[in-house]
Design a protein around this motif. Structure first.
Motif, PDB file in Angstrom:
ATOM      1  N   GLY A 182       1.121  -0.845  18.478  1.00 60.82           N
ATOM      2  CA  GLY A 182       1.349  -2.017  19.320  1.00 60.82           C
ATOM      3  C   GLY A 182       1.714  -3.252  18.514  1.00 60.82           C
ATOM      4  N   GLU A 183       2.317  -3.056  17.316  1.00 59.68           N
ATOM      5  CA  GLU A 183       2.691  -4.182  16.446  1.00 59.68           C
ATOM      6  C   GLU A 183       4.004  -4.794  16.905  1.00 59.68           C
ATOM      7  N   GLN A 184       4.075  -6.105  16.926  1.00 60.47           N
ATOM      8  CA  GLN A 184       5.306  -6.812  17.283  1.00 60.47           C
ATOM      9  C   GLN A 184       6.404  -6.519  16.257  1.00 60.47           C
ATOM     10  N   PRO A 185       7.633  -6.194  16.710  1.00 64.70           N
ATOM     11  CA  PRO A 185       8.738  -6.027  15.758  1.00 64.70           C
ATOM     12  C   PRO A 185       9.063  -7.342  15.034  1.00 64.70           C
ATOM     13  N   GLY A 186       9.731  -7.209  13.886  1.00 65.43           N
ATOM     14  CA  GLY A 186      10.279  -8.380  13.193  1.00 65.43           C
ATOM     15  C   GLY A 186       9.299  -9.092  12.293  1.00 65.43           C
ATOM     16  N   ARG A 187       8.121  -8.551  12.093  1.00 66.40           N
ATOM     17  CA  ARG A 187       7.137  -9.292  11.284  1.00 66.40           C
ATOM     18  C   ARG A 187       6.797  -8.571   9.981  1.00 66.40           C
ATOM     19  N   ARG A 188       6.179  -7.413  10.081  1.00 65.99           N
ATOM     20  CA  ARG A 188       5.702  -6.765   8.857  1.00 65.99           C
ATOM     21  C   ARG A 188       6.164  -5.320   8.798  1.00 65.99           C
ATOM     22  N   SER A 189       6.319  -4.810   7.551  1.00 67.32           N
ATOM     23  CA  SER A 189       6.718  -3.409   7.384  1.00 67.32           C
ATOM     24  C   SER A 189       5.489  -2.516   7.512  1.00 67.32           C
ATOM     25  N   ALA A 190       5.738  -1.214   7.609  1.00 62.94           N
ATOM     26  CA  ALA A 190       4.617  -0.265   7.662  1.00 62.94           C
ATOM     27  C   ALA A 190       3.748  -0.429   6.413  1.00 62.94           C
ATOM     28  N   PHE A 191       4.393  -0.681   5.239  1.00 60.10           N
ATOM     29  CA  PHE A 191       3.603  -0.817   4.008  1.00 60.10           C
ATOM     30  C   PHE A 191       2.728  -2.064   4.046  1.00 60.10           C
ATOM     31  N   ASP A 192       3.231  -3.157   4.648  1.00 58.89           N
ATOM     32  CA  ASP A 192       2.387  -4.358   4.783  1.00 58.89           C
ATOM     33  C   ASP A 192       1.148  -4.005   5.606  1.00 58.89           C
ATOM     34  N   LEU A 193       1.374  -3.269   6.684  1.00 61.27           N
ATOM     35  CA  LEU A 193       0.259  -2.928   7.578  1.00 61.27           C
ATOM     36  C   LEU A 193      -0.710  -1.970   6.882  1.00 61.27           C
ATOM     37  N   ILE A 194      -0.151  -1.029   6.124  1.00 62.05           N
ATOM     38  CA  ILE A 194      -1.007  -0.069   5.406  1.00 62.05           C
ATOM     39  C   ILE A 194      -1.876  -0.806   4.387  1.00 62.05           C
ATOM     40  N   ASN A 195      -1.273  -1.774   3.700  1.00 60.78           N
ATOM     41  CA  ASN A 195      -2.029  -2.516   2.677  1.00 60.78           C
ATOM     42  C   ASN A 195      -3.178  -3.326   3.270  1.00 60.78           C
ATOM     43  N   GLU A 196      -3.091  -3.604   4.580  1.00 56.21           N
ATOM     44  CA  GLU A 196      -4.181  -4.339   5.220  1.00 56.21           C
ATOM     45  C   GLU A 196      -5.262  -3.399   5.733  1.00 56.21           C
ATOM     46  N   ASP A 197      -5.085  -2.114   5.555  1.00 56.86           N
ATOM     47  CA  ASP A 197      -6.032  -1.127   6.095  1.00 56.86           C
ATOM     48  C   ASP A 197      -6.555  -0.274   4.933  1.00 56.86           C
ATOM     49  N   PRO A 198      -7.660  -0.707   4.278  1.00 54.68           N
ATOM     50  CA  PRO A 198      -8.114  -0.022   3.064  1.00 54.68           C
ATOM     51  C   PRO A 198      -8.360   1.479   3.262  1.00 54.68           C
ATOM     52  N   ALA A 199      -8.864   1.864   4.450  1.00 51.00           N
ATOM     53  CA  ALA A 199      -9.176   3.285   4.667  1.00 51.00           C
ATOM     54  C   ALA A 199      -7.876   4.106   4.683  1.00 51.00           C
ATOM     55  N   LEU A 200      -6.856   3.585   5.366  1.00 50.18           N
ATOM     56  CA  LEU A 200      -5.573   4.296   5.429  1.00 50.18           C
ATOM     57  C   LEU A 200      -4.904   4.301   4.050  1.00 50.18           C
ATOM     58  N   LEU A 201      -4.987   3.168   3.354  1.00 45.55           N
ATOM     59  CA  LEU A 201      -4.380   3.076   2.017  1.00 45.55           C
ATOM     60  C   LEU A 201      -5.004   4.124   1.087  1.00 45.55           C
ATOM     61  N   LYS A 202      -6.323   4.271   1.185  1.00 47.65           N
ATOM     62  CA  LYS A 202      -7.020   5.242   0.313  1.00 47.65           C
ATOM     63  C   LYS A 202      -6.504   6.665   0.595  1.00 47.65           C
ATOM     64  N   ILE A 203      -6.400   7.011   1.882  1.00 50.02           N
ATOM     65  CA  ILE A 203      -5.923   8.350   2.245  1.00 50.02           C
ATOM     66  C   ILE A 203      -4.508   8.570   1.716  1.00 50.02           C
ATOM     67  N   ILE A 204      -3.655   7.555   1.873  1.00 52.19           N
ATOM     68  CA  ILE A 204      -2.260   7.705   1.441  1.00 52.19           C
ATOM     69  C   ILE A 204      -2.185   7.856  -0.080  1.00 52.19           C
TER      70      ILE A 204
END
Ligand SMILES: C[S@@+](CC[C@H](N)C(=O)[O-])C[C@H]1O[C@@H](n2cnc3c(N)ncnc32)[C@H](O)[C@@H]1O
Length: 423
Positions: A182-204
């Motif tokens: 549900g992220e608004q287009p035009g703002r952040r990339s998937a990597f920006d969003l991943i970097n804000e989510d430590p649990a997801l970043l760790k898995i990746i």
């Protein structure tokens, strides 16, 4: 309408496929074969044998296996099944705080599909397949990334395309990844969003480390990096103008190198290469994580001690100028052609006339295994793509680079595409 009902014909069709399987299995004993050839031959038999009922069963069973796998990965069930022997549904239910009836039904699905086994009524045990998940935390992260994180996004693509139109996604701020969240287009990339989510970043990051072993580049020899006179292009017989004066020069920059697993493998394979002559670049979050890991590391991971760790944005100016080699591995497949050209241009601007850029990525061939096309689908979910050699040539040329040599990797491996500056 109904296929494969002529059993006599089916038997004739299957006979050569069974021979292929027998040959693939025999090749294993002479060490010329591979598991991939055996699996592909076995799959050809399954596909040929399938009639409509079997295809229906295939869809239903695959869907349900994935659903139970997602639950068992989320609930950390695999680690609760003993490595040897078995556990009762009752004891397993107690360990994961679930109702016995639910655990029994879900376990039976995976027992029936062959992921788990059952030595007796109301008991469950590992197979060699589930044991791989239970015993290896990095493999578990890989499975979680694919089945738990990626799956709902992939399942939502019909709604994504209904909303955005039937076209290849190219905007990295408006992808199926964003749509699912549900992220608004035009703002952040998937990597920006991943970097804000430590649990997801760790898995990746853990999945990247594990899949490094699967997506190897076995045929490539990095020893030219430490040879005083040779550049990779000379090695390729292309008569480059390298001056050989490499003293004090950075020899290798891994752009978007993640946890440093590629540099580590190169250091392992090239003992003469000093860690101090290498640079690992990634985003702030990833570099901070890598620094912590190296500080605590023992064994092979400690090889990275001495490697310069640098926070960069690879869409912006490349700060290390004139290195002997730049390496960018499995990053460009995350981006559309236009964005990839932009990243390549930043590296090109930093390259000296004798620098080499090693793009380490899949090169799609018509005969590439389905996994390669599945990766292309996964990349589509974040506006990236896997590419053919023609695709690579086109974006390299647009960035002012020329492909000098390609060292292909078999199967699902990552090829090495050597690029030099176009004069
Ligand atoms: C698919 S991973 C590949 C990692 C590693 N090269 C490998 O082959 O496993 C992509 C990497 O690019 C990094 N990355 C994403 N955006 C970046 C940016 N703007 N600048 C630098 N690195 C970035 C990610 O953090 C991640 O480590």
């Amino acid at each position: 309408m109904i296929q494969n009902n002529d059993m006599e014909q089916l038997s004739k069709d299957l006979a050569p496929l069974c021979d292929n399987l027998t040959n693939a299995v025999s090749a294993l004993s002479s060490n010329h074969g591979s598991r991939a050839s055996v699996i592909s031959a076995a799959q050809a038999i399954i596909h040929a044998a399938q009639g409509p009922q079997d295809l229906y069963v295939h869809f239903v069973v695959n869907k349900c296996e994935i659903i139970v796998m997602r639950l068992f990965l989320k609930w950390e069930v695999f680690q609760e099944i003993p490595p040897q022997g078995s556990i009762s549904f009752t004891d397993l239910a107690a360990k994961i705080d679930a109702e016995v009836g639910l655990v029994a039904r879900l376990s039976r699905m995976l027992i029936a599909s062959g992921m788990l086994s059952s030595p007796g009524p109301d008991r469950v045990a590992h197979t060699h397949r589930s044991r791989m998940i239970a015993e290896d935390p990095l493999f578990r992260s890989t499975a979680k990334l694919i089945l738990y994180e990626d799956f709902p996004q992939a399942a939502g693509t019909p709604e994504y395309f209904a909303s955005r139109g039937r076209r290849e996604p190219t905007d990295r701020t408006d992808t199926a990844f964003h749509f699912r969240r549900g992220e608004q287009p035009g703002r952040r990339s998937a990597f920006d969003l991943i970097n804000e989510d430590p649990a997801l970043l760790k898995i990746i990051m853990e999945a990247m480390v594990r899949t490094q072993d699967f997506l190897a580049s076995p045929g490539y020899d990095f020893s030219w990096l430490v040879s005083p006179t040779s550049t990779s292009s000379e090695k390729a017989g292309d008569g480059d103008d390298g001056d050989g004066g490499d003293e004090g020069r950075t020899l290798l920059v891994d752009v978007g190198g993640g946890a440093g697993h590629t540099i580590r493998e190169i250091l392992q394979r090239t003992p003469e290469l000093a860690a101090e002559r290498c640079v690992l670049q990634d985003t702030r979050e990833v570099i901070e994580r890598a620094k912590r890991q190296v500080a605590e590391a023992e064994g092979p991971a400690a090889l990275l001690r001495g490697v310069r760790m640098m926070e960069v944005d690879f869409h912006a100016e490349q700060p290390v100028k004139g290195a002997k080699a730049y390496l960018i591995r499995r990053c460009l497949h995350n981006y559309s052609d236009g964005e990839s050209v932009g990243i390549l241009r930043q590296i090109r601007e930093a390259m000296a006339s004798d620098s080499t850029l090693l793009v380490m990525e899949m090169v799609l061939l018509p005969e590439s295994p389905p996994f390669c096309y599945a990766m292309d689908m996964a990349m589509m979910g974040i506006a990236g793509k896997e590419r053919t050699l023609e695709d690579w040539r086109a974006i390299a040329a647009e960035a002012g680079l020329r492909i000098n040599r390609v060292v292909p990797a078999p199967g699902i491996g990552v090829s090495v595409i050597e690029c030099v500056k176009e004069a």
